[in-house]
Motif scaffolding. Structure first.
Motif, short mmCIF file in Angstrom:
data_model
loop_
_atom_site.label_atom_id
_atom_site.label_comp_id
_atom_site.label_asym_id
_atom_site.label_seq_id
_atom_site.Cartn_x
_atom_site.Cartn_y
_atom_site.Cartn_z
N ARG A 20 0.83 -1.20 0.00
CA ARG A 20 0.00 0.00 0.00
C ARG A 20 0.87 1.25 0.00
NH1 ARG A 20 -4.13 2.93 -1.62
NH2 ARG A 20 -5.04 4.27 -0.01
N ILE A 21 1.92 1.26 0.80
CA ILE A 21 2.82 2.41 0.86
C ILE A 21 3.51 2.61 -0.49
CG2 ILE A 21 5.00 3.23 1.88
CD1 ILE A 21 4.02 1.92 4.52
N ALA A 22 3.97 1.49 -1.09
CA ALA A 22 4.62 1.58 -2.40
C ALA A 22 3.66 2.12 -3.45
CB ALA A 22 5.15 0.20 -2.81
N GLN A 23 2.41 1.68 -3.37
CA GLN A 23 1.40 2.15 -4.33
C GLN A 23 1.16 3.65 -4.18
OE1 GLN A 23 -2.68 0.99 -3.50
NE2 GLN A 23 -3.09 0.69 -5.68
N LEU A 24 1.05 4.10 -2.93
CA LEU A 24 0.83 5.53 -2.68
C LEU A 24 2.02 6.37 -3.14
CD1 LEU A 24 -0.87 5.31 0.83
CD2 LEU A 24 -1.95 6.06 -1.30
N ALA A 148 -1.96 23.12 -10.95
CA ALA A 148 -1.09 23.08 -9.76
C ALA A 148 -1.93 22.97 -8.50
CB ALA A 148 -0.21 24.32 -9.72
N ALA A 149 -3.06 23.67 -8.47
CA ALA A 149 -3.95 23.58 -7.30
C ALA A 149 -4.53 22.18 -7.17
CB ALA A 149 -5.07 24.61 -7.43
N GLN A 150 -4.95 21.60 -8.30
CA GLN A 150 -5.47 20.22 -8.28
C GLN A 150 -4.39 19.24 -7.83
OE1 GLN A 150 -7.00 19.39 -12.19
NE2 GLN A 150 -8.53 21.02 -12.11
N ARG A 157 -3.86 14.93 -0.14
CA ARG A 157 -4.74 13.81 0.20
C ARG A 157 -3.96 12.50 0.25
NH1 ARG A 157 -8.11 14.90 -3.27
NH2 ARG A 157 -7.56 13.47 -4.94
N ILE A 158 -3.08 12.29 -0.71
CA ILE A 158 -2.29 11.05 -0.75
C ILE A 158 -1.29 11.02 0.39
CG2 ILE A 158 -0.61 9.73 -2.10
CD1 ILE A 158 -2.02 10.84 -4.63
N ALA A 163 0.57 8.77 5.45
CA ALA A 163 0.88 8.87 6.88
C ALA A 163 0.12 7.80 7.67
CB ALA A 163 0.53 10.26 7.39
N VAL A 164 -1.15 7.58 7.30
CA VAL A 164 -1.94 6.54 7.97
C VAL A 164 -1.35 5.16 7.69
CG1 VAL A 164 -4.19 5.40 8.03
CG2 VAL A 164 -4.06 7.91 7.94
#
Length: 244
Positions: A20-24, A148-150, A157-158, A163-164
């Motif tokens: 999951r971390i690698a994917q993120l 850039a804002a998007q 968000r990612i 972090a979670v």
């Protein structure tokens, strides 16, 4: 190496967390806005360079107009002077010379006015090109700001999800013994995967069915023996799904 079977099973959760971390992290590196932003940056540089070139043309044309206007003023001043001299002159020879010069000056002024008109038309055309470049440059800048804002919103968000995931990963790793964890980390670093489930005689680390000899060795291993996949070299975790 030996480790409790329950502890070995935790490696599957640890591997899932690492996946999951690698994917993120991969998602962070390949945000869809980045490619378009790179294109826009190149377009912006090209537009600025084009603007500079066309603006230089405009400045040159305006300088040319100023020069032509100065020449027209010079000719007009000479015409005025010659007319005044013509009115005051009583010499036939002087009158003829002045009339000839006035005719030449009239032609010269007409030619200069034609040149002035031509340059003014060129200035208008250059200004139109400059306006189009400016509009394009502004459109690029607007799209850059929006993208850039998007991108920043998606990145934030990612990063929050990351972090979670990292926190969950730390909690799982805390439940694994130091020696087993070190082996897992070493295998994952070397081969890209640290642990995988043995399901129905197939290693999910390599997606290859183990041969009879390998399966026999695994069956002979004690539940707390740590066994490795002969193909992927990851730790093979045995459960009721393993088919042995």
């Amino acid at each position: 190496m030996k480790a409790p079977a329950l502890e070995q099973r935790k490696l599957l959760d640890l591997q899932a967390a690492d996946n999951r971390i690698a994917q993120l992290n991969h998602t962070l590196r390949t945000l869809p806005q980045e490619a378009r932003l790179a294109e826009l940056q190149r377009d912006s540089i090209a537009a600025r360079q084009e603007f500079g070139g066309v603006n230089g043309e405009l400045e040159d044309a305006r300088v040319e107009i100023s020069r032509v206007e100065a020449d027209i003023e010079t000719v007009a001043a000479r015409e005025k002077r010659d007319r005044e001299r013509l009115q005051a002159s009583a010499s036939t020879k002087d009158i003829q010379g002045l009339e000839h010069e006035l005719a030449s000056l009239k032609v010269r002024r007409s030619n200069l006015e034609d040149i002035e008109l031509e340059v003014m038309e060129r200035v208008e055309e250059i200004e139109e090109r400059l306006a189009a470049i400016t509009a394009r440059r502004d459109d690029i800048a607007t799209e850059e700001r929006l993208l850039a804002a998007q991108r920043d919103e998606q990145r934030a968000r990612i990063n929050a999800q990351l972090a979670v995931a990292q926190s969950e990963r730390s909690a799982i790793a805390a439940g694994v013994g130091a020696e087993l964890l070190a082996l897992y980390e070493r295998q994952r670093e070397r081969y890209g995967i640290g642990a995988a489930l043995l399901r129905g005689g197939v290693s999910l680390g390599s997606n290859v069915a183990l041969n009879g000899t390998d399966l026999a060795q695994i069956r002979a291993a004690a539940p707390d023996d740590v066994v490795l996949d002969p193909d992927s070299n990851c730790i093979l975790v045995r459960t009721e799904e393993s088919g042995i």
